[in-house]
Design an enzyme around this catalytic site. Sequence first.
Site, PDB file in Angstrom:
ATOM      1  N   CYS A 187     -47.874   5.443  24.249  1.00 25.26           N
ATOM      2  CA  CYS A 187     -47.707   6.315  25.429  1.00 25.26           C
ATOM      3  C   CYS A 187     -47.221   5.516  26.638  1.00 25.26           C
ATOM      4  O   CYS A 187     -46.429   5.989  27.435  1.00 25.26           O
ATOM      5  CB  CYS A 187     -49.034   6.967  25.797  1.00 25.26           C
ATOM      6  N   CYS A 208     -47.718 -23.284  23.685  1.00 25.57           N
ATOM      7  CA  CYS A 208     -48.705 -22.443  23.019  1.00 25.57           C
ATOM      8  C   CYS A 208     -49.554 -21.735  24.062  1.00 25.57           C
ATOM      9  O   CYS A 208     -49.804 -22.254  25.151  1.00 25.57           O
ATOM     10  CB  CYS A 208     -49.536 -23.224  22.003  1.00 25.57           C
TER      11      CYS A 208
HETATM   12 ZN    ZN Z   1     -48.840   8.319  22.644  1.00 23.37          ZN
END
Ligand code: ZN
Length: 287
Positions: A187, A208
């Site tokens: 989303c 790293c």
């Molecule tokens: Zn979603």
Amino acid sequence: MSAEVRDDNPYSRLMALQRMGVVANYQDIRNKAVMVVGLGGVGSVAAEMLARSGVGKLLLFDYDRVELANMNRLFFRPEQSGLSKSAAAKETLAGINPDVQIEEYEYDVTTMENWDHFNDRIARGGVDNTARVDLVLCCVDNYAARMAVNQACTEQNQAWMESGVSENAVSGHVQLMLPGRTACFACAPPLAVATGIDESSLKREGVCAASLSTTMGIVAGMLAQNALKLLLGFTEPSYCLGYDAMTDFFPKSLMRPNPDCVLPACVAMQQHYGGQWEPPCANGSGQ
Ligand code: ZN
Ligand code: ATP
């Protein structure tokens, strides 16, 4: 505490939560199955906390092996180097709590060949091996694996929690995902996912990421605590809960799902819930 009233059974300390009115139904923890995907600095520690809390079943997933380089984190020990993280974790957790059922899988959760099995374990990995698991904890360190967990859980309407620690090791977050009700991972994707950049190209050669057992332990504690809250229904779980070690800040919020989410299952789940869902109490609104 005096010697006369001392009780050496670890469960009596857990059951005291019930006697003291914190949790009404603590013994229900024995009927709960939790999947832990990624057994690094956060997932292994959260799994240990749940095993010590008396959870009924753990399903452990990781494609990697224990290395000496992991010893700046909690949980694994040098003599486990070379073992798969999942097998090493099972060995340690079974020693701590022999009552917990443990399944362990050494594989990549993003690949097609493991997809059906991974989804089957969500759908039928419950304590009785027929019902679905109660919760999935995502403790991986890359977007591809988060997207795979997101897709499987959203398609199956499975509650899950995402977790992460920043590259500089001084902040982290946990996020509860309730498909169709709260934002899924797709989303509001991180920029790298939204723009389709190959994640491996983002890694700087020879550099790293930092990691601190303290931050990872705190995030693991936030994750396991939130798991207990959700599984046992005591107080409201945290939706998005952050931790910033530099300012001792714990920001809290609730992200609503995006009606234009790129994941079709997320949009379908949003329609299923009809935008009607509200968190059980105002506490989830962010304050
Ligand atoms: Zn979603
Ligand atoms: P580092 O990358 O800092 O050397 P690490 O790989 O142990 O350490 P962590 O962030 O501590 O990283 O843990 C993430 C865990 O998630 C690792 O054990 C890693 O093997 C596991 N993981 C990541 N992607 C997948 C995947 N696709 N399938 C299974 N396990 C995964």
